[in-house]
Design an enzyme around this catalytic site. Structure first.
Site, PDB file in Angstrom:
ATOM      1  N   TRP B 325       0.969  -1.588  -0.154  1.00  0.00           N
ATOM      2  CA  TRP B 325      -0.297  -0.303   0.427  1.00  0.00           C
ATOM      3  C   TRP B 325       1.082   1.461   0.213  1.00  0.00           C
ATOM      4  O   TRP B 325       0.875   2.227  -0.816  1.00  0.00           O
ATOM      5  CB  TRP B 325      -0.564   0.052   1.526  1.00  0.00           C
ATOM      6  CG  TRP B 325      -2.201   0.938   0.806  1.00  0.00           C
ATOM      7  CD1 TRP B 325      -3.199   1.473   0.851  1.00  0.00           C
ATOM      8  CD2 TRP B 325      -1.314   2.348   2.042  1.00  0.00           C
ATOM      9  NE1 TRP B 325      -3.098   2.485   1.371  1.00  0.00           N
ATOM     10  CE2 TRP B 325      -2.261   3.194   2.028  1.00  0.00           C
ATOM     11  CE3 TRP B 325      -0.296   3.337   2.450  1.00  0.00           C
ATOM     12  CZ2 TRP B 325      -2.456   4.455   2.690  1.00  0.00           C
ATOM     13  CZ3 TRP B 325      -0.148   4.299   3.619  1.00  0.00           C
ATOM     14  CH2 TRP B 325      -1.213   5.122   3.194  1.00  0.00           C
ATOM     15  N   HIS B 326       1.706   0.938   0.847  1.00  0.00           N
ATOM     16  CA  HIS B 326       3.017   2.435   0.508  1.00  0.00           C
ATOM     17  C   HIS B 326       3.635   2.641  -0.792  1.00  0.00           C
ATOM     18  O   HIS B 326       3.970   4.006  -1.118  1.00  0.00           O
ATOM     19  CB  HIS B 326       3.660   2.338   2.121  1.00  0.00           C
ATOM     20  CG  HIS B 326       3.662   2.403   2.933  1.00  0.00           C
ATOM     21  ND1 HIS B 326       2.517   1.340   3.883  1.00  0.00           N
ATOM     22  CD2 HIS B 326       3.671   3.171   4.049  1.00  0.00           C
ATOM     23  CE1 HIS B 326       2.499   1.797   4.665  1.00  0.00           C
ATOM     24  NE2 HIS B 326       2.923   3.112   5.274  1.00  0.00           N
ATOM     25  N   GLY B 327       3.643   1.724  -1.081  1.00  0.00           N
ATOM     26  CA  GLY B 327       4.559   2.475  -2.968  1.00  0.00           C
ATOM     27  C   GLY B 327       4.967   0.871  -3.269  1.00  0.00           C
ATOM     28  O   GLY B 327       5.309  -0.108  -3.278  1.00  0.00           O
TER      29      GLY B 327
END
Lengths: 296, 476
Positions: B325-327
């Protein structure tokens, strides 16, 4: 809601007072320590200018001489420095002023009055008068808060320590990058061209250069103009109007002018912009300057 | 528009004035003002991406209405699927497409096949991971019948785009925030004042702590080979403070700003660096995302109801998805894997719920200090993956730390920065039982002292900050 707004207004007023006190206090700290800003009795010659002279002449090799140049310094601030210097260091007999084409270009005004100046202003806090500060606000009122912020942020700690920041010297860092034609192009565009048109000259730099000459002569000093070496390709692309400007200034002022025309540096002796010497170039330039200086 | 900008300093009082100038019973008009302000706030960065928020809002609003009109399981599933496809599709295209393409090319090239698929030259819309998760949670809750869908289109659109938390959270649940748009709001002096305190504290953490750490951290990570082990370790520690100051600072400003308009957003950070183990850390760090994954991924996967191996699998999946989700970068996956490895021993030995409350005593005991330091060190080491440009860079960084120069004196940042960090830690320690670092302390400190402290912090924000850096979590 009314109570909330009143309390908020009170807090903001107190905050404004705190901010004002911090700004005024920082300037005052610098003013109180200005007397410590002296070069010492052994110095009788100075080189004043911006990064060009700063990075070109190694003053550690020249006894009795101090290179007080500072990068990004407009003549307005050089003038204020010299005025202070001549009040405190009475042995000064010779002053070399860095003079080159770029010094006349209008891009410099941003370094003198604009936001870019905020990155260097801590050096001059003790020298600026109230009118000077007002002038800075008038030039870019939208950045007044940024100006106040820079004064405290950059000036508070040196002020507290009583540091003298107005005098530079040849940097300890040895710059080793070499000439790069694309960087030179970018540099030329930054300095002399906007939208394919030649930029207007800097009124401030022209005016204060003359003031510097007048100040030095009023004190009976020997004063000379010094143009550090330029890459031949860079020099070839200087606009004709700037060549004329420099020529006329030198004619009108009658200043001795040393431009190292008899010195040829290689690409490996220039920084990428072709406008400054790197460390190797500085060593060559210093050797030649030493001969010139000692020869009188 | 950045919270730490002059533009926002003008924007906020204008919206505040307009909002409260409207009589209380006209709360729909107040919602209109908030919606217009929120779209302006987002559009100020790039107005073209407003269409994405609009589409995401419209789809989930329509899905919500559609779910009320049918009781058929198949149709309901289809409607939910439509919401998931649109929201995850937006994320997939803008955030993950190029990552998958690059990895596909690498894989098939490794197998000896030549492939040249086209990459998309797209800008990642700010906050897309936040608002898509927020709208999805609405559709899922309505599908599960745990939330009544709204027919108030204005309230729903304002809920999705509410400017304080639009671009970096907290990721709000519709069950908490949406009803607040349908209720009458009253100006509450205490709440507004506490909102301002929280904004001030958030600005301090962002501008003074995070932005000042950023310069040192950037220099350290840019050329890890040029620094000794102790300096690299210090760089990682400073990054731990940078990312905490940056993200929790943003959350504090968001929550405080919402309070000025009489909205309650969920808590996003609960002093995570005072955690005594990794499980506690994850109950205190980015709580809105952690609980989102718990409610919409971990529990649907079976949570801890199945066998031990199923629980471990579910935990691993949640960490992995959270990392992703973060990247779109393997560094975030590595970061997540490392945290899973830290977490699993606690889970396996049933010690993951030992520390549920903040330390009650005034000062931590020696054992607690050691536990806090151990947790902080583990978290800090994992942050190296989070900050590094690539997994290779992260390993090079670790290699640099684990060198004999680890025992040498590090290149210290300015004493002021270290003092500011110490000040932040001290204030957060004192406020650890409250909503935020500056939560009311009337009983403990007399007013002149408190006001002096607020003025000091505000002056530091104005004069002691680093450059105006973007918030790190904007990129997610």
């Amino acid at each position: 809601m009314k109570h909330f707004l009143l309390r908020l207004a009170l807090f903001l007023s107190l905050l404004s007072l705190t901010c004002a006190a911090l700004v005024v206090g920082t300037v005052e700290l610098h003013r109180r320590t200005i007397d410590r800003c002296t070069l010492g009795a052994e110095i009788d010659t100075v080189i004043a200018g911006d990064s060009h002279t700063m990075w070109a002449i190694d003053d550690s090799q020249l006894p009795g001489l101090r290179n007080i140049s500072l990068n990004a310094e407009g003549y307005r601030y050089t003038y204020l420095k010299l005025r202070h210097l001549l009040q405190t260091d009475h042995r000064i007999a010779t002053i070399y002023i860095g003079v080159s084409y770029h010094n006349f270009a209008g891009y410099y005004d941003e370094y003198i009055y604009g936001v870019t100046f905020h990155d260097y202003l801590e050096r001059y806090l003790s020298l600026l008068s109230r009118a000077d500060y007002e002038g800075l606000v008038r030039y870019a009122p939208q950045h007044s808060l940024g100006l106040a912020r820079s004064i405290v942020q950059r000036g508070f700690r040196p002020g507290l320590k009583g540091e003298c920041l107005m005098y530079g010297q040849f940097p300890a860092e040895q710059k080793t990058q070499v000439f790069d034609a694309s960087k030179m192009q970018a540099r030329l565009e930054e300095q002399f061209y906007r939208s394919n048109r030649v930029v207007e000259p800097s009124v401030s730099n022209v005016e204060y250069l003359q003031k510097i000459v007048d100040l030095c002569r009023a004190h009976g000093l020997r004063v000379a103009a010094l143009a550090t070496p330029l890459h031949p390709e860079y020099e070839r692309r200087i606009p004709a109007s700037y060549r004329r400007l420099l020529r006329h200034f030198l004619q009108d002022s009658g200043l001795p002018y040393y431009d190292f025309a008899d010195l040829t540096l290689s690409d490996a002796e220039f920084l990428p912009d072709g406008d400054h010497t790197n460390y190797a170039g500085a060593m060559t330039t210093t050797r030649r300057f030493k001969r010139y200086h000692e020869g009188g | 528009m950045l919270f730490n900008s002059i533009e926002f300093a003008i924007f906020l009082p204008v919206v505040f004035g307009l909002y409260w100038a409207v009589p209380g019973h006209l709360f729909r008009l107040r919602n209109s003002i908030l919606l217009a302000a929120s779209y302006f706030f987002y559009g100020y960065w790039d107005w073209r991406f407003l269409s994405l928020i609009f589409v995401s809002s419209l789809v989930d609003y329509a899905v919500g209405i559609g779910l009320t009109q049918t009781q058929l399981g198949g149709r309901r599933r289809l409607l939910l699927l439509a919401s998931l496809i649109v929201n995850l599709g937006l994320l997939g295209v803008f955030k993950y497409y190029n990552f998958f393409i690059d990895n596909l090319v690498d894989t098939v090239t490794f197998l000896g096949v030549h492939l040249e698929p086209s990459r998309l030259e797209l800008i990642l819309p700010v906050g897309i991971s936040f608002y898509t998760f927020q709208t999805m949670s609405y559709s899922i809750d309505v599908y599960r019948r745990s939330l009544k869908p709204t027919r108030d289109v204005l309230a729903f659109f304002t809920y999705v785009s509410f400017f304080p938390q639009l671009v970096a959270g907290p990721i709000e649940r519709a069950s908490n925030l949406l009803p607040q748009f349908s209720a009458r709001r009253r100006f509450d002096y205490e709440r507004a004042v506490d909102g301002l305190r929280q904004i001030l504290w958030g600005l301090f953490k962002k501008v003074v702590i995070a932005d000042n750490c950023a310069g040192v951290v950037d220099a350290t990570f840019a050329d890890s080979g040029a620094h000794g082990g102790s300096t690299l370790l210090l760089g990682a520690v400073l990054f731990a403070f940078q990312i905490y100051g940056d993200f929790s600072g943003y959350s504090d400003i968001a929550i405080g700003t919402a309070r000025l308009f009489d909205f309650n957003l969920m808590k996003n950070f609960a002093f995570p660096y005072f955690s005594r183990d990794i499980a506690e850390f994850w109950r205190r760090w980015h709580m809105s995302l952690t609980t989102w994954f718990r409610d919409y991924l971990y529990i649907p996967l079976g949570g801890s109801r199945g066998s031990r191996s199923q629980t471990i699998r579910n935990t691993f999946i949640v960490f992995l998805v959270s990392g992703f989700w973060h990247g779109a970068n393997w560094t975030f996956i590595a970061w997540a894997v490392l945290h899973t490895l830290f977490f699993l021993p606690l889970l396996i030995t049933n010690r993951n719920r030992r520390h549920l409350d903040a330390i009650a005593s005034r000062f931590p005991g020696p054992v607690e200090v050691l536990l806090i330091l151990r947790t902080f060190l583990l978290v800090t080491l994992a942050w190296v993956f989070f900050r590094a440009e690539s997994v290779g860079d992260a390993f090079a960084y670790f290699q640099g730390i684990a060198s004999p120069s680890l025992l040498s004196k590090p290149d210290l940042p300015s004493k002021f920065l270290l003092l500011e960090i110490a000040l932040m830690v001290a204030i957060e320690w004192l406020g650890r039982h409250g909503e935020h670092g500056l939560a009311p302390k009337e009983a403990r400190f007399p007013r002149p002292l408190r006001w002096g402290g607020y003025l000091g912090l505000a002056s530091l924000v104005l004069f002691g900050g680093g450059g105006t850096e973007d918030f790190i979590y904007f990129q997610f």
